[in-house]
Design an enzyme around this catalytic site. Structure first.
Site, PDB file in Angstrom:
ATOM      1  N   GLU A  41     -11.772  -3.880  -2.451  1.00  0.00           N
ATOM      2  CA  GLU A  41     -10.877  -2.835  -2.934  1.00  0.00           C
ATOM      3  C   GLU A  41     -10.702  -2.971  -4.446  1.00  0.00           C
ATOM      4  O   GLU A  41      -9.915  -3.805  -4.907  1.00  0.00           O
ATOM      5  CB  GLU A  41      -9.529  -2.937  -2.240  1.00  0.00           C
ATOM      6  CG  GLU A  41      -9.604  -3.003  -0.721  1.00  0.00           C
ATOM      7  CD  GLU A  41      -8.387  -3.681  -0.118  1.00  0.00           C
ATOM      8  OE1 GLU A  41      -7.243  -3.236  -0.409  1.00  0.00           O
ATOM      9  OE2 GLU A  41      -8.556  -4.668   0.628  1.00  0.00           O
ATOM     10  N   HIS A  53       0.810  -1.224   0.000  1.00  0.00           N
ATOM     11  CA  HIS A  53       0.000   0.000   0.000  1.00  0.00           C
ATOM     12  C   HIS A  53       0.840   1.269   0.000  1.00  0.00           C
ATOM     13  O   HIS A  53       0.530   2.245   0.693  1.00  0.00           O
ATOM     14  CB  HIS A  53      -0.958  -0.006   1.184  1.00  0.00           C
ATOM     15  CG  HIS A  53      -2.012  -1.063   1.123  1.00  0.00           C
ATOM     16  ND1 HIS A  53      -2.556  -1.510  -0.063  1.00  0.00           N
ATOM     17  CD2 HIS A  53      -2.638  -1.772   2.118  1.00  0.00           C
ATOM     18  CE1 HIS A  53      -3.467  -2.441   0.184  1.00  0.00           C
ATOM     19  NE2 HIS A  53      -3.528  -2.617   1.491  1.00  0.00           N
ATOM     20  N   HIS A  58      -9.854   1.618   1.021  1.00  0.00           N
ATOM     21  CA  HIS A  58      -9.684   0.466   1.909  1.00  0.00           C
ATOM     22  C   HIS A  58     -10.694   0.456   3.055  1.00  0.00           C
ATOM     23  O   HIS A  58     -10.344   0.159   4.197  1.00  0.00           O
ATOM     24  CB  HIS A  58      -8.258   0.457   2.452  1.00  0.00           C
ATOM     25  CG  HIS A  58      -7.738  -0.898   2.842  1.00  0.00           C
ATOM     26  ND1 HIS A  58      -8.231  -1.611   3.904  1.00  0.00           N
ATOM     27  CD2 HIS A  58      -6.756  -1.664   2.298  1.00  0.00           C
ATOM     28  CE1 HIS A  58      -7.575  -2.756   4.018  1.00  0.00           C
ATOM     29  NE2 HIS A  58      -6.673  -2.819   3.047  1.00  0.00           N
TER      30      HIS A  58
END
Length: 373
Positions: free
Chosen positions: A337, A130, A205
């Site tokens: 996601e 991420h 998220h």
């Protein structure tokens, strides 16, 4: 792919004109518990239409809450999150966060663009997750536009600098959260390289529990994902490069099913990218998933223009303390996601996530809520 980028360039230009036309920068709302660092402040911003509301913050462009009624008219917050904004600083659970520059994992924390090697911050063992230790969820975003009224929205902006977490080139990023109608909101993300070619793959998220955050697990929610294949992963959750059918496996959610039905057959729980193949409209938007919960009667539909969706069942939750003193147990929330495929930088058969100066990354998501009939 090139056609969609051209349309995105027009969309970026139109949005930039609107932003530039704003006479004043909208001030940040600073609640009593807000953190301040220098001249920047963390604040809450509510988008509301009737009983439906979405609350966001400029720290990490994060969704803090989504509130809507159940079948009996009781209003609940259906997303997981922390009680205090300060808890989001250095958070590694990614509650409600906008993650990037590259969402999901980059194997080995390294990649090559045009023969030039780059090394990114490793924050997940030997991999980058991420965007690294200080991804887009760990920075201040400025408020570029805020509109109230029947269809309220807010636009956040962030300039990611050249070399941030090891990624090449500066990158301009915009994300807009908008109430689109009764019980629906959209997330629209744009990113444009300023100078060098760079990978871009943004994701939202949010963790969902349609019974209300902190109300048990999501293992009995009914989940339908409009995908007939997944990108299988190794022990480090890195895609192998294969695309395999879900038919006859625990990953088959083509018809509504509870995650708890076969989760014991999935080591660690669900955390995998689905290859979306539902019919798309002229803008490339297709239905991604439908989630429903019987007790509340709530139903969530997700639509997007991305090729994949990461289905995650909160496998690493372990009694985290959340809003109102709630405790988020393992599998206490699920994430959907939408994204480009994970580790596409090392898999040339996956859709590319490299963007160059003059190209624009666009990512659209639409959440529709209703009550079961």
């Amino acid at each position: 792919m090139s056609g969609s980028r051209s349309m995105a360039s027009v969309a970026w230009h139109c949005l930039a004109v609107v932003v530039a036309a704003a006479a004043l920068m909208i001030g940040v709302v600073v609640p009593a518990e807000a953190r301040k660092e220098g001249k920047q402040s963390i604040g809450y911003y509510e988008l509301r239409r009737g009983e439906f509301s979405v609350v966001v913050t400029n720290w990490g462009a994060t969704i803090l809450s989504v509130n809507l009624p159940d079948k009996n008219g009781k209003i609940d917050d259906v997303v997981l999150g922390y009680k205090k904004i300060g808890s989001y600083v250095n958070d590694t659970t990614y509650f409600g966060a906008l993650v990037g520059r590259v969402a999901n994992r980059i194997a080995g924390g390294r990649f090559t663009v045009k023969g030039q090697p780059y090394h990114t911050y490793k924050n997940d063992g030997n991999n980058t997750l991420h965007g690294g230790h200080r991804g887009f969820n760990q920075v201040f975003w400025s408020v570029r536009e805020r509109v109230t009224g029947q269809f309220p929205y807010i636009t956040f902006y962030y300039r990611s600098y050249d070399g941030e977490q090891g990624f090449p080139g500066a990158l301009d990023v915009l994300v807009t959260y908008k109430i689109d109608g009764d019980d629906s909101y959209s997330v629209t993300m744009y990113a444009r390289p300023v100078d060098k070619p760079t990978p871009v793959n943004l994701a939202q998220h949010t963790y969902w529990n349609l019974r209300g955050h902190g109300n048990g697990t999501i293992l009995d929610h009914a989940v339908q994902i409009f995908a007939s294949a997944v990108t299988p992963v190794n022990a480090d959750l890195i895609p192998t490069g294969a695309v395999t059918p879900v038919a006859g496996t625990p990953f088959d959610f083509r018809t509504p099913a509870a995650p708890g039905r076969h989760i014991a057959d999935v080591p660690g729980g669900y955390d995998i990218n689905y290859v979306l193949d539902g019919e798309a409209d002229g803008q490339g938007v297709r239905k991604v998933a439908v989630v429903s919960e019987a007790t509340s009667g709530r139903v969530l539909e997700l639509w997007s223009d991305q090729p994949g969706v990461q289905f995650y069942t909160g496998n690493f939750l372990k009694g985290d303390e959340g809003k109102g003193g709630a405790r988020y147990v393992k599998h206490g929330g699920l994430c959907l996601e939408t994204q480009d495929f994970p580790d596409a930088l090392h898999n040339p058969k996956f859709p590319t996530e490299i963007y160059r100066k003059g190209q624009v990354y666009k990512h659209y998501m639409l959440y529709k809520f209703s009550l079961a009939k």
